[in-house]
Write a protein that holds these residues in place. Structure first.
Motif, PDB file in Angstrom:
ATOM      1  N   ASN A 380       0.527  -1.139  -0.174  1.00 47.48           N
ATOM      2  CA  ASN A 380       0.181  -0.494  -0.198  1.00 47.48           C
ATOM      3  C   ASN A 380       0.344   0.782   0.048  1.00 47.48           C
ATOM      4  OD1 ASN A 380      -2.393  -1.424   0.036  1.00 47.48           O
ATOM      5  ND2 ASN A 380      -2.105  -2.211   2.506  1.00 47.48           N
ATOM      6  N   GLU A 381       2.369   1.095   0.384  1.00 46.38           N
ATOM      7  CA  GLU A 381       2.842   2.482  -0.064  1.00 46.38           C
ATOM      8  C   GLU A 381       4.280   2.055  -0.379  1.00 46.38           C
ATOM      9  OE1 GLU A 381       3.708   3.404   4.573  1.00 46.38           O
ATOM     10  OE2 GLU A 381       3.874   1.688   4.818  1.00 46.38           O
ATOM     11  N   PRO A 382       4.336   3.037  -0.624  1.00 46.84           N
ATOM     12  CA  PRO A 382       6.735   2.988  -0.699  1.00 46.84           C
ATOM     13  C   PRO A 382       7.438   2.663   0.371  1.00 46.84           C
ATOM     14  CG  PRO A 382       5.375   4.773  -1.557  1.00 46.84           C
ATOM     15  CD  PRO A 382       4.212   4.293  -0.779  1.00 46.84           C
ATOM     16  N   VAL A 383       8.524   1.272   0.352  1.00 47.12           N
ATOM     17  CA  VAL A 383       9.416   1.354   1.185  1.00 47.12           C
ATOM     18  C   VAL A 383      10.686   1.000   0.530  1.00 47.12           C
ATOM     19  CG1 VAL A 383       9.954  -0.903   2.804  1.00 47.12           C
ATOM     20  CG2 VAL A 383       7.089  -0.672   2.230  1.00 47.12           C
ATOM     21  N   VAL A 384      11.292   2.437   0.905  1.00 48.86           N
ATOM     22  CA  VAL A 384      12.337   2.531   0.348  1.00 48.86           C
ATOM     23  C   VAL A 384      13.443   2.622   0.926  1.00 48.86           C
ATOM     24  CG1 VAL A 384      13.875   4.619  -0.971  1.00 48.86           C
ATOM     25  CG2 VAL A 384      10.795   4.111  -1.101  1.00 48.86           C
ATOM     26  N   GLY A 385      14.337   2.002   0.959  1.00 45.76           N
ATOM     27  CA  GLY A 385      15.981   1.620   1.481  1.00 45.76           C
ATOM     28  C   GLY A 385      16.456   1.287   0.192  1.00 45.76           C
ATOM     29  N   SER A 386      17.816   0.650   1.571  1.00 46.35           N
ATOM     30  CA  SER A 386      19.357  -0.126   0.866  1.00 46.35           C
ATOM     31  C   SER A 386      19.625  -0.388   0.613  1.00 46.35           C
ATOM     32  CB  SER A 386      20.649   1.225   1.504  1.00 46.35           C
ATOM     33  OG  SER A 386      21.712   0.761   0.543  1.00 46.35           O
ATOM     34  N   TRP A 387      19.327  -1.619  -0.309  1.00 41.91           N
ATOM     35  CA  TRP A 387      19.503  -2.905  -0.812  1.00 41.91           C
ATOM     36  C   TRP A 387      19.928  -3.801  -2.059  1.00 41.91           C
ATOM     37  CZ3 TRP A 387      13.851  -2.097   0.515  1.00 41.91           C
ATOM     38  CH2 TRP A 387      13.587  -1.379   2.027  1.00 41.91           C
ATOM     39  N   ASP A 388      20.470  -4.131  -2.417  1.00 47.52           N
ATOM     40  CA  ASP A 388      20.812  -4.613  -3.381  1.00 47.52           C
ATOM     41  C   ASP A 388      19.168  -5.251  -4.286  1.00 47.52           C
ATOM     42  OD1 ASP A 388      22.258  -6.047  -5.439  1.00 47.52           O
ATOM     43  OD2 ASP A 388      22.319  -8.156  -4.576  1.00 47.52           O
ATOM     44  N   PRO A 389      19.118  -4.818  -5.138  1.00 50.72           N
ATOM     45  CA  PRO A 389      18.085  -5.144  -5.632  1.00 50.72           C
ATOM     46  C   PRO A 389      17.519  -6.513  -6.538  1.00 50.72           C
ATOM     47  CG  PRO A 389      18.845  -3.337  -6.942  1.00 50.72           C
ATOM     48  CD  PRO A 389      19.537  -3.627  -6.639  1.00 50.72           C
ATOM     49  N   MET A 390      19.414  -6.520  -7.495  1.00 44.39           N
ATOM     50  CA  MET A 390      19.333  -8.394  -7.697  1.00 44.39           C
ATOM     51  C   MET A 390      18.932  -9.438  -6.048  1.00 44.39           C
ATOM     52  SD  MET A 390      19.685  -8.314 -10.755  1.00 44.39           S
ATOM     53  CE  MET A 390      20.432  -7.269 -11.788  1.00 44.39           C
ATOM     54  N   GLY A 391      19.607  -9.076  -5.450  1.00 42.12           N
ATOM     55  CA  GLY A 391      19.609 -10.139  -4.361  1.00 42.12           C
ATOM     56  C   GLY A 391      18.049  -9.866  -3.729  1.00 42.12           C
ATOM     57  N   VAL A 392      17.570  -8.987  -3.181  1.00 39.33           N
ATOM     58  CA  VAL A 392      16.216  -8.971  -3.586  1.00 39.33           C
ATOM     59  C   VAL A 392      14.869  -9.436  -4.038  1.00 39.33           C
ATOM     60  CG1 VAL A 392      14.403  -7.968  -1.956  1.00 39.33           C
ATOM     61  CG2 VAL A 392      16.308  -7.699  -1.377  1.00 39.33           C
ATOM     62  N   ASP A 393      15.176  -9.493  -5.165  1.00 31.09           N
ATOM     63  CA  ASP A 393      14.241  -9.956  -6.653  1.00 31.09           C
ATOM     64  C   ASP A 393      14.279 -11.882  -6.086  1.00 31.09           C
ATOM     65  OD1 ASP A 393      13.539 -11.053  -8.901  1.00 31.09           O
ATOM     66  OD2 ASP A 393      13.954  -9.262  -9.854  1.00 31.09           O
ATOM     67  N   THR A 394      15.899 -11.997  -6.008  1.00 26.74           N
ATOM     68  CA  THR A 394      15.998 -13.431  -5.592  1.00 26.74           C
ATOM     69  C   THR A 394      15.206 -13.462  -4.559  1.00 26.74           C
ATOM     70  OG1 THR A 394      18.328 -13.365  -6.906  1.00 26.74           O
ATOM     71  CG2 THR A 394      17.742 -15.415  -5.108  1.00 26.74           C
ATOM     72  N   VAL A 395      14.886 -13.496  -3.043  1.00 27.44           N
ATOM     73  CA  VAL A 395      14.861 -13.395  -2.209  1.00 27.44           C
ATOM     74  C   VAL A 395      12.711 -13.920  -2.467  1.00 27.44           C
ATOM     75  CG1 VAL A 395      14.436 -13.174   0.724  1.00 27.44           C
ATOM     76  CG2 VAL A 395      16.494 -13.081  -0.959  1.00 27.44           C
ATOM     77  N   ILE A 396      13.122 -12.803  -3.327  1.00 27.95           N
ATOM     78  CA  ILE A 396      11.405 -13.280  -2.964  1.00 27.95           C
ATOM     79  C   ILE A 396      10.381 -13.804  -4.501  1.00 27.95           C
ATOM     80  CG2 ILE A 396       9.183 -11.678  -4.383  1.00 27.95           C
ATOM     81  CD1 ILE A 396      10.165  -9.105  -3.094  1.00 27.95           C
ATOM     82  N   SER A 397      11.534 -14.494  -5.887  1.00 35.03           N
ATOM     83  CA  SER A 397      10.690 -14.769  -6.584  1.00 35.03           C
ATOM     84  C   SER A 397      11.287 -16.260  -5.664  1.00 35.03           C
ATOM     85  CB  SER A 397      12.168 -14.938  -7.592  1.00 35.03           C
ATOM     86  OG  SER A 397      12.083 -13.638  -8.117  1.00 35.03           O
ATOM     87  N   ASN A 398      12.405 -16.611  -5.294  1.00 34.72           N
ATOM     88  CA  ASN A 398      12.323 -18.039  -4.457  1.00 34.72           C
ATOM     89  C   ASN A 398      10.912 -18.029  -3.284  1.00 34.72           C
ATOM     90  OD1 ASN A 398      14.277 -18.467  -6.369  1.00 34.72           O
ATOM     91  ND2 ASN A 398      15.914 -18.538  -4.428  1.00 34.72           N
ATOM     92  N   LEU A 399      10.298 -17.282  -2.515  1.00 39.12           N
ATOM     93  CA  LEU A 399       9.562 -17.424  -1.630  1.00 39.12           C
ATOM     94  C   LEU A 399       8.394 -17.959  -2.326  1.00 39.12           C
ATOM     95  CD1 LEU A 399      10.532 -14.985   0.705  1.00 39.12           C
ATOM     96  CD2 LEU A 399      10.907 -17.690   1.196  1.00 39.12           C
ATOM     97  N   LEU A 400       7.874 -16.892  -3.572  1.00 39.77           N
ATOM     98  CA  LEU A 400       6.689 -16.743  -4.486  1.00 39.77           C
ATOM     99  C   LEU A 400       6.934 -18.354  -5.137  1.00 39.77           C
ATOM    100  CD1 LEU A 400       6.436 -13.212  -5.852  1.00 39.77           C
ATOM    101  CD2 LEU A 400       4.903 -14.689  -4.253  1.00 39.77           C
ATOM    102  N   SER A 401       7.426 -18.868  -5.886  1.00 42.05           N
ATOM    103  CA  SER A 401       8.091 -19.834  -6.258  1.00 42.05           C
ATOM    104  C   SER A 401       7.253 -21.419  -5.433  1.00 42.05           C
ATOM    105  CB  SER A 401       9.220 -20.270  -7.499  1.00 42.05           C
ATOM    106  OG  SER A 401      10.023 -20.015  -6.697  1.00 42.05           O
TER     107      SER A 401
END
Ligand code: ADP
Length: 516
Positions: A380-401
């Protein structure tokens, strides 16, 4: 033939008597002598303990034989003492012998003197040798007990029935008990139940004539823990060869055993992984091959143009999905090698998780819905932080799959929110769930909690996710129970500092794993 040297201390006040004595002595010896008349003079003479024999008169004006015997006693020297007196009553003689004189004789009847001296010298020599031997025994006992108490290996001595008669401090430390606690106890009481039979077998072997054994066994410490030892057991026999004692030299090999066990488990896990990995990599190829062969045949036969476009698109869709699947698997494998080699690229940049999550959701939507699951994204809202987007992408993708794979047909939910100074990503499914006892294990490398024949996967996705989350200073956890679905929660600090073990950015920053 030159005569034997004799050093004589003469205790005698009468010079004529001394002269007679010397004359007698010189018949058998080359004599060196000193004559003393007083207590002090005798003490002085004994300071230099070179005398072979003391010849003493019984009664003198200022000294007597009993006092002379006392001087000799106090000196601690073992010099034969012969009493020579004008007249000797039986009582006097017995008194002198009791006080330590070796012999007595009467002045003027000296025929026995030389043989008596010879005998006393011989006996003194025997006593000296015995003393030296005893000293040597005591020295080696001291040496042995020094070694016994200070060696770095445990030593335990027992009787043939295994009753402990001696232990050193190291043995007591190995088996986690005090020396006093062990004394007189039976060794078998401290041996691990599974190793007791082998220990009893050794006892029977000893009865059959065995004399030396090397075994590995476990003792149980007082605190209940196990200690692995290497034990060299020797049978100590009496002079006629009868077994008398057992001496065991004991080394703690628990660390080695633990390393061996870890290695064995690691090899087993690796072998299982290799077999799963080859199966997983072959599956997409098996699905690809017939489609490619079919298309090749159509081209060869010039019939490609006759195939309806929807049909062709469907065939290419199959090909594409299998290529994607291969990509994910190989990506996972690459991530593992990079993480283990400390080369996982982490490039932090300002990232909006809502944007990233929505993008991933769009990418995976089709695949998730294909399994029959509905897909609900809440951000519902922007959640901005300093992260490695590729890494976070891997985390979310793995959990979703995983959610799609293990929650087939049930809704999959992705929620992204800001909680204080942290971002929280929640992936919830309503599928097979994970029994509590498996929930720690699934975050480990190669670990899976489902049979390979039912579900594909390399057992790497969650491990990779955890490594990435932790390198951001975040946490990943699961809440689940069997058949009740699973909720994975990842929390990342918005401005997390990179922990010390975090890896430097690698040269190539290619996309990593996507959906399974
Ligand atoms: P894999 O690629 O084999 O799924 P993961 O590391 O992603 O490897 O997952 C490890 C194991 O954790 C899976 O084999 C499965 O047993 C369990 N697991 C992971 N996610 C879920 C989930 N959403 N529901 C049930 N089990 C799961």
């Amino acid at each position: 033939m030159s005569k034997q040297k004799l050093r004589v201390l003469i205790v005698e006040d009468n010079p004529d008597d001394a002269e007679l004595l010397l004359r007698e002595l010189t018949r058998g010896y080359e004599v060196e002598y000193q004559r003393v008349l007083t207590d002090e003079a005798m003490r002085e003479a004994l300071h230099n303990p070179r005398w072979d024999i003391i010849l003493s008169d019984y009664q003198m004006p200022s000294f007597d034989a009993m006092a002379a015997l006392e001087v000799r006693r106090q000196s601690g020297l073992d010099i034969p003492f012969i009493l020579i007196s004008g007249t000797i009553g039986e009582e006097t003689a017995v008194g002198a012998l009791k006080a330590g004189a070796q012999d007595f004789m009467v002045k003027g009847k000296m025929a026995r003197l030389l043989p008596a001296i010879e005998r006393e010298l011989r006996e003194a020599q025997v006593r000296r040798e015995r003393r030296e031997a005893m000293d040597e025994v005591r020295r080696s006992q001291r040496r042995l007990s020094g070694i016994f108490s200070q060696v770095a290996v445990g030593i335990v001595e027992s009787d043939l029935g295994g009753k402990i008669t001696h232990v050193n401090a190291r043995f007591a430390a190995i088996v986690g008990r005090s020396e006093a606690e062990l004394m007189d106890k039976s060794l078998i009481d401290f041996i691990h139940a599974d190793d007791a039979d082998a220990a009893l077998e050794i006892v029977s072997d000893i009865r059959r004539g065995g004399r030396s054994f090397v075994t590995e066994k476990r003792y149980i410490r007082a605190d209940g823990s196990e200690v692995w030892v290497n034990e060299t057991i020797s049978v100590v026999t009496s002079a006629d060869g009868t077994p008398e004692l057992l001496v065991a030299v004991v080394q703690d090999i628990t660390d080695r055993k633990r390393a061996e066990e870890e290695l064995r488990v690691a090899v087993k896990v690796r072998d299982e992984f290799l077999s799963i990995a080859s199966h997983e990599l072959k599956t997409p190829i098996s699905a690809l091959q017939p489609q490619v062969a079919r298309m090749a045949r159509l081209v060869r036969e010039g019939r490609l143009g006759t195939v309806p476009p929807e049909k062709l698109e469907w065939m290419l869709g199959v090909v594409n999905r299998q290529i994607d699947r291969m990509n994910v698997l190989i990506g996972n494998l690459l991530d593992v090698t990079r993480i283990t080699a400390g080369r996982l690229p982490t490039v932090r940049q300002e990232t909006d998780l809502r944007e990233l999550g929505t993008m991933i959701a769009g990418r995976l939507q089709e695949a998730i819905q294909k399994t029959g699951s509905s897909f609900i994204v809440t951000a519902n809202e922007p959640v901005v932080g300093s992260w490695d987007p590729m890494g976070v992408d891997t985390v979310i993708s793995n959990l979703l799959s995983n959610a799609a794979k293990f929650g087939e047909g049930q809704p999959v939910e992705l929620t992204i929110e800001k909680i204080g100074e942290r971002a929280r990503i929640t992936v919830r499914d309503h599928g097979i769930g994970i029994p509590p006892e498996e929930q720690n294990r699934i975050f480990l490398r190669f670990e899976r909690a489902v049979p390979a024949e039912h579900y594909g996967g390399l057992g790497l996705g969650l491990w990779i996710a955890r490594q990435i989350v932790e390198s951001h200073g975040g946490t990943i956890a699961v809440e689940s129970s069997k058949n009740k679905g699973s909720t994975f929660v990842v929390e990342l600090p918005l401005q997390g500092t990179v922990p010390a073990q975090s890896t430097p950015p690698g040269p190539a920053h290619e996309p990593r794993t996507g959906a399974h």
